[in-house]
Every structure is written in structure tokens, then in C-alpha cells.
Scaffold this motif. Structure first.
Motif, PDB file in Angstrom:
ATOM      1  N   GLN A   1       1.499  26.046  15.286  1.00 48.15           N
ATOM      2  CA  GLN A   1       0.906  25.442  14.096  1.00 48.15           C
ATOM      3  C   GLN A   1      -0.573  25.813  13.991  1.00 48.15           C
ATOM      4  O   GLN A   1      -1.283  25.848  14.991  1.00 48.15           O
ATOM      5  N   ARG A   2      -1.035  26.051  12.777  1.00 50.72           N
ATOM      6  CA  ARG A   2      -2.454  26.299  12.549  1.00 50.72           C
ATOM      7  C   ARG A   2      -3.202  24.982  12.711  1.00 50.72           C
ATOM      8  O   ARG A   2      -2.771  23.943  12.185  1.00 50.72           O
ATOM      9  N   LYS A   3      -4.332  25.034  13.430  1.00 53.09           N
ATOM     10  CA  LYS A   3      -5.146  23.838  13.615  1.00 53.09           C
ATOM     11  C   LYS A   3      -6.606  24.192  13.378  1.00 53.09           C
ATOM     12  O   LYS A   3      -7.096  25.201  13.866  1.00 53.09           O
ATOM     13  N   ASP A   4      -7.280  23.347  12.608  1.00 51.66           N
ATOM     14  CA  ASP A   4      -8.720  23.458  12.393  1.00 51.66           C
ATOM     15  C   ASP A   4      -9.336  22.133  12.820  1.00 51.66           C
ATOM     16  O   ASP A   4      -8.824  21.067  12.456  1.00 51.66           O
ATOM     17  N   VAL A   5     -10.414  22.218  13.564  1.00 47.59           N
ATOM     18  CA  VAL A   5     -11.147  21.028  13.978  1.00 47.59           C
ATOM     19  C   VAL A   5     -12.549  21.145  13.395  1.00 47.59           C
ATOM     20  O   VAL A   5     -13.216  22.166  13.569  1.00 47.59           O
ATOM     21  N   ARG A   6     -12.968  20.119  12.672  1.00 48.41           N
ATOM     22  CA  ARG A   6     -14.300  20.121  12.061  1.00 48.41           C
ATOM     23  C   ARG A   6     -15.099  18.946  12.608  1.00 48.41           C
ATOM     24  O   ARG A   6     -14.645  17.804  12.542  1.00 48.41           O
ATOM     25  N   LEU A   7     -16.270  19.269  13.132  1.00 52.04           N
ATOM     26  CA  LEU A   7     -17.180  18.251  13.635  1.00 52.04           C
ATOM     27  C   LEU A   7     -18.378  18.221  12.695  1.00 52.04           C
ATOM     28  O   LEU A   7     -19.019  19.258  12.456  1.00 52.04           O
ATOM     29  N   TYR A   8     -18.659  17.053  12.140  1.00 52.95           N
ATOM     30  CA  TYR A   8     -19.706  16.907  11.141  1.00 52.95           C
ATOM     31  C   TYR A   8     -20.937  16.234  11.753  1.00 52.95           C
ATOM     32  O   TYR A   8     -20.818  15.255  12.489  1.00 52.95           O
ATOM     33  N   TYR A   9     -22.095  16.765  11.373  1.00 46.42           N
ATOM     34  CA  TYR A   9     -23.376  16.277  11.877  1.00 46.42           C
ATOM     35  C   TYR A   9     -24.306  16.030  10.693  1.00 46.42           C
ATOM     36  O   TYR A   9     -24.134  16.605   9.619  1.00 46.42           O
ATOM     37  N   ARG A  10     -25.305  15.178  10.925  1.00 54.09           N
ATOM     38  CA  ARG A  10     -26.308  14.898   9.892  1.00 54.09           C
ATOM     39  C   ARG A  10     -27.687  14.962  10.539  1.00 54.09           C
ATOM     40  O   ARG A  10     -27.866  14.551  11.689  1.00 54.09           O
ATOM     41  N   LYS A  11     -28.654  15.464   9.778  1.00 59.03           N
ATOM     42  CA  LYS A  11     -30.017  15.537  10.293  1.00 59.03           C
ATOM     43  C   LYS A  11     -30.512  14.135  10.620  1.00 59.03           C
ATOM     44  O   LYS A  11     -30.218  13.173   9.924  1.00 59.03           O
ATOM     45  N   ASN A  12     -31.277  14.040  11.697  1.00 60.77           N
ATOM     46  CA  ASN A  12     -31.798  12.740  12.144  1.00 60.77           C
ATOM     47  C   ASN A  12     -32.717  12.099  11.107  1.00 60.77           C
ATOM     48  O   ASN A  12     -32.762  10.873  10.986  1.00 60.77           O
ATOM     49  N   ASP A  13     -33.422  12.904  10.334  1.00 58.43           N
ATOM     50  CA  ASP A  13     -34.384  12.350   9.363  1.00 58.43           C
ATOM     51  C   ASP A  13     -33.756  12.093   7.995  1.00 58.43           C
ATOM     52  O   ASP A  13     -34.435  11.760   7.051  1.00 58.43           O
TER      53      ASP A  13
END
Length: 80
Positions: free
Chosen positions: A64-76
């Protein structure tokens, strides 16, 4: 090829700025043999904090195709 050495579909891992949609690093490709376990780790980026993850961060290699996305946001970052 021996069946027990067959490779599973690779897993794409993306580290993304949640506000701009830009990659924080080149997408990573995780490869492995069918049935072998995998685990995706969070990374630390200067001036960013981890927000959320989508996709299977742990599992076994299969077809199976798998994509993992990890999302980040700037501290400021501040809400408007």
C-alpha cells in the motif's frame, strides 16, 4: 527473487510548514522489506514547533502507498 526478501512500497515522509505549505526539508523516502516494521520520528527544526502528524507513523511495509506528513509552525506565529 525470494518472496521473503520482496520490498514493500516505500513510505514518503514530509516535514511541512503548516502555514505556508512549504517543505522544511527534502521529503524523505523510507524503504524496507515486506512485513518489516517502520517508525517515523519527529524532527526538531530551529524556530519551529511540532503541530500534528497525518498518516501512519508506525506500521509494517506492505504494497500500500503510505504518506506521512508532519506539520510544524514557526515559534513566533500569532493568531490573527
Amino acid at each position: 527473487m525470494l518472496e521473503h526478501l520482496k520490498t514493500g512500497n516505500p513510505i514518503w515522509i514530509y516535514y511541512i510548514d503548516i502555514d505556508t505549505g512549504e517543505n522544511l526539508m527534502v521529503p524523505q523516502l523510507l524503504k524496507g522489506v515486506m512485513g518489516c516494521k517502520y517508525h517515523v520520528d519527529k524532527k526538531d527544526f530551529p524556530n519551529y514547533r511540532f503541530i500534528k502528524l497525518t498518516g501512519p507513523a508506525e506500521g509494517r511495509f506492505d504494497m500500500q502507498r503510505k504518506d506521512v506528513r508532519l506539520y510544524y509552525r514557526k515559534n513566533d506565529w500569532q493568531a490573527v
